[in-house]
Design a protein around this motif. Sequence first.
Motif, PDB file in Angstrom:
ATOM      1  N   PRO A 117      -2.106  -2.367   6.815  1.00  0.00           N
ATOM      2  CA  PRO A 117      -0.785  -2.247   6.178  1.00  0.00           C
ATOM      3  C   PRO A 117      -0.152  -3.587   5.793  1.00  0.00           C
ATOM      4  CG  PRO A 117      -0.940  -0.774   8.058  1.00  0.00           C
ATOM      5  CD  PRO A 117      -2.184  -1.616   8.061  1.00  0.00           C
ATOM      6  N   GLU A 118      -0.292  -4.599   6.638  1.00  0.00           N
ATOM      7  CA  GLU A 118       0.307  -5.894   6.322  1.00  0.00           C
ATOM      8  C   GLU A 118      -0.356  -6.526   5.101  1.00  0.00           C
ATOM      9  OE1 GLU A 118      -1.019  -5.343   9.536  1.00  0.00           O
ATOM     10  OE2 GLU A 118       0.879  -4.684  10.383  1.00  0.00           O
ATOM     11  N   CYS A 119      -1.688  -6.476   5.043  1.00  0.00           N
ATOM     12  CA  CYS A 119      -2.413  -7.036   3.896  1.00  0.00           C
ATOM     13  C   CYS A 119      -2.067  -6.282   2.623  1.00  0.00           C
ATOM     14  CB  CYS A 119      -3.920  -6.984   4.123  1.00  0.00           C
ATOM     15  SG  CYS A 119      -4.524  -8.084   5.406  1.00  0.00           S
ATOM     16  N   ARG A 120      -2.036  -4.968   2.718  1.00  0.00           N
ATOM     17  CA  ARG A 120      -1.736  -4.133   1.559  1.00  0.00           C
ATOM     18  C   ARG A 120      -0.339  -4.436   1.022  1.00  0.00           C
ATOM     19  NH1 ARG A 120      -3.081   0.820   3.580  1.00  0.00           N
ATOM     20  NH2 ARG A 120      -0.988   1.145   4.337  1.00  0.00           N
ATOM     21  N   THR A 121       0.625  -4.594   1.936  1.00  0.00           N
ATOM     22  CA  THR A 121       1.999  -4.891   1.524  1.00  0.00           C
ATOM     23  C   THR A 121       2.071  -6.252   0.842  1.00  0.00           C
ATOM     24  OG1 THR A 121       2.901  -3.518   3.271  1.00  0.00           O
ATOM     25  CG2 THR A 121       4.365  -5.173   2.340  1.00  0.00           C
ATOM     26  N   ARG A 122       1.408  -7.243   1.424  1.00  0.00           N
ATOM     27  CA  ARG A 122       1.427  -8.582   0.828  1.00  0.00           C
ATOM     28  C   ARG A 122       0.857  -8.566  -0.585  1.00  0.00           C
ATOM     29  NH1 ARG A 122      -0.951 -10.448   5.989  1.00  0.00           N
ATOM     30  NH2 ARG A 122       0.800 -11.071   7.287  1.00  0.00           N
ATOM     31  N   ILE A 123      -0.260  -7.884  -0.771  1.00  0.00           N
ATOM     32  CA  ILE A 123      -0.926  -7.843  -2.079  1.00  0.00           C
ATOM     33  C   ILE A 123      -0.069  -7.095  -3.095  1.00  0.00           C
ATOM     34  CG2 ILE A 123      -2.903  -6.878  -3.316  1.00  0.00           C
ATOM     35  CD1 ILE A 123      -4.581  -7.623  -0.843  1.00  0.00           C
ATOM     36  N   THR A 124       0.423  -5.915  -2.716  1.00  0.00           N
ATOM     37  CA  THR A 124       1.206  -5.138  -3.682  1.00  0.00           C
ATOM     38  C   THR A 124       2.495  -5.851  -4.060  1.00  0.00           C
ATOM     39  OG1 THR A 124       2.164  -3.796  -1.896  1.00  0.00           O
ATOM     40  CG2 THR A 124       0.256  -2.892  -3.034  1.00  0.00           C
ATOM     41  N   GLU A 125       3.163  -6.460  -3.094  1.00  0.00           N
ATOM     42  CA  GLU A 125       4.402  -7.180  -3.408  1.00  0.00           C
ATOM     43  C   GLU A 125       4.131  -8.408  -4.268  1.00  0.00           C
ATOM     44  OE1 GLU A 125       6.406  -7.990   0.287  1.00  0.00           O
ATOM     45  OE2 GLU A 125       7.100  -5.912   0.489  1.00  0.00           O
ATOM     46  N   TYR A 126       3.100  -9.158  -3.932  1.00  0.00           N
ATOM     47  CA  TYR A 126       2.795 -10.391  -4.669  1.00  0.00           C
ATOM     48  C   TYR A 126       2.488 -10.097  -6.138  1.00  0.00           C
ATOM     49  CZ  TYR A 126       0.763 -14.893  -5.886  1.00  0.00           C
ATOM     50  OH  TYR A 126       0.486 -16.090  -6.485  1.00  0.00           O
ATOM     51  N   PHE A 127       1.709  -9.058  -6.378  1.00  0.00           N
ATOM     52  CA  PHE A 127       1.299  -8.736  -7.740  1.00  0.00           C
ATOM     53  C   PHE A 127       2.225  -7.717  -8.411  1.00  0.00           C
ATOM     54  CE2 PHE A 127      -2.776 -10.198  -5.876  1.00  0.00           C
ATOM     55  CZ  PHE A 127      -2.982 -11.279  -6.713  1.00  0.00           C
ATOM     56  N   GLY A 128       3.299  -7.305  -7.744  1.00  0.00           N
ATOM     57  CA  GLY A 128       4.259  -6.377  -8.329  1.00  0.00           C
ATOM     58  C   GLY A 128       3.692  -4.985  -8.548  1.00  0.00           C
ATOM     59  N   LEU A 129       2.867  -4.523  -7.614  1.00  0.00           N
ATOM     60  CA  LEU A 129       2.239  -3.210  -7.725  1.00  0.00           C
ATOM     61  C   LEU A 129       3.000  -2.185  -6.896  1.00  0.00           C
ATOM     62  CD1 LEU A 129      -1.437  -4.399  -7.223  1.00  0.00           C
ATOM     63  CD2 LEU A 129      -0.315  -3.887  -9.386  1.00  0.00           C
ATOM     64  N   GLN A 130       2.765  -0.925  -7.182  1.00  0.00           N
ATOM     65  CA  GLN A 130       3.307   0.161  -6.389  1.00  0.00           C
ATOM     66  C   GLN A 130       2.323   0.483  -5.270  1.00  0.00           C
ATOM     67  OE1 GLN A 130       6.370   1.638  -6.986  1.00  0.00           O
ATOM     68  NE2 GLN A 130       6.562  -0.002  -8.480  1.00  0.00           N
ATOM     69  N   ALA A 131       2.822   1.070  -4.189  1.00  0.00           N
ATOM     70  CA  ALA A 131       1.946   1.485  -3.096  1.00  0.00           C
ATOM     71  C   ALA A 131       0.885   2.434  -3.638  1.00  0.00           C
ATOM     72  CB  ALA A 131       2.756   2.170  -2.001  1.00  0.00           C
ATOM     73  N   GLY A 132      -0.332   2.207  -3.278  1.00  0.00           N
ATOM     74  CA  GLY A 132      -1.436   3.062  -3.722  1.00  0.00           C
ATOM     75  C   GLY A 132      -2.125   2.605  -4.992  1.00  0.00           C
ATOM     76  N   ASP A 133      -1.514   1.686  -5.765  1.00  0.00           N
ATOM     77  CA  ASP A 133      -2.121   1.244  -7.025  1.00  0.00           C
ATOM     78  C   ASP A 133      -3.508   0.628  -6.821  1.00  0.00           C
ATOM     79  OD1 ASP A 133       0.031   2.100  -8.480  1.00  0.00           O
ATOM     80  OD2 ASP A 133       0.778   0.093  -8.986  1.00  0.00           O
ATOM     81  N   MET A 134      -3.698  -0.109  -5.745  1.00  0.00           N
ATOM     82  CA  MET A 134      -4.972  -0.808  -5.526  1.00  0.00           C
ATOM     83  C   MET A 134      -6.141   0.164  -5.395  1.00  0.00           C
ATOM     84  SD  MET A 134      -4.882  -4.154  -5.579  1.00  0.00           S
ATOM     85  CE  MET A 134      -6.291  -4.698  -4.621  1.00  0.00           C
ATOM     86  N   CYS A 135      -5.909   1.322  -4.805  1.00  0.00           N
ATOM     87  CA  CYS A 135      -7.036   2.226  -4.598  1.00  0.00           C
ATOM     88  C   CYS A 135      -6.980   3.481  -5.460  1.00  0.00           C
ATOM     89  CB  CYS A 135      -7.173   2.597  -3.120  1.00  0.00           C
ATOM     90  SG  CYS A 135      -5.739   3.382  -2.421  1.00  0.00           S
TER      91      CYS A 135
END
Length: 143
Positions: A117-135
Amino acid sequence: MYLARNLKYLRMRNREMQKDIADLLSVSKQTVSAYENGECEPGIEKLILLAEHFGMTLDDLILRDLESLAPLLIRNFRFLQKKYEMSDREMAILMGIKRSNLKQCLSLGIENFISCPECRTRITEYFGLQAGDMCLKDLSKEM
């Protein structure tokens, strides 16, 4: 429908025990086991709690085979790294892990680290993504 399969996959991906999910939903560990085995399904209130806990929509939780989307996570990670010209060192710093751990997870499967969760939050916030966008989305076609 993929609820049973997705629940087990997401729980394991997040390194959670059935007891953790049972506590979240205020049910027994045996009930969570029954959910994961497809023997019964949670009510709408519990489905909403699960979707919020895993950072996704109800549709994604129930209607998509999330396990088959894991390779998309790796492609999206590489796409973002290339698009923003970030080195492995910079990505590791962003994720809050050691560079050696990043190299290891890239060879073994990055979903173990990005699902944290911490890594996912950092990545989504840094790149301006919504939760779940990465997968759930192919970012190379959307950005």
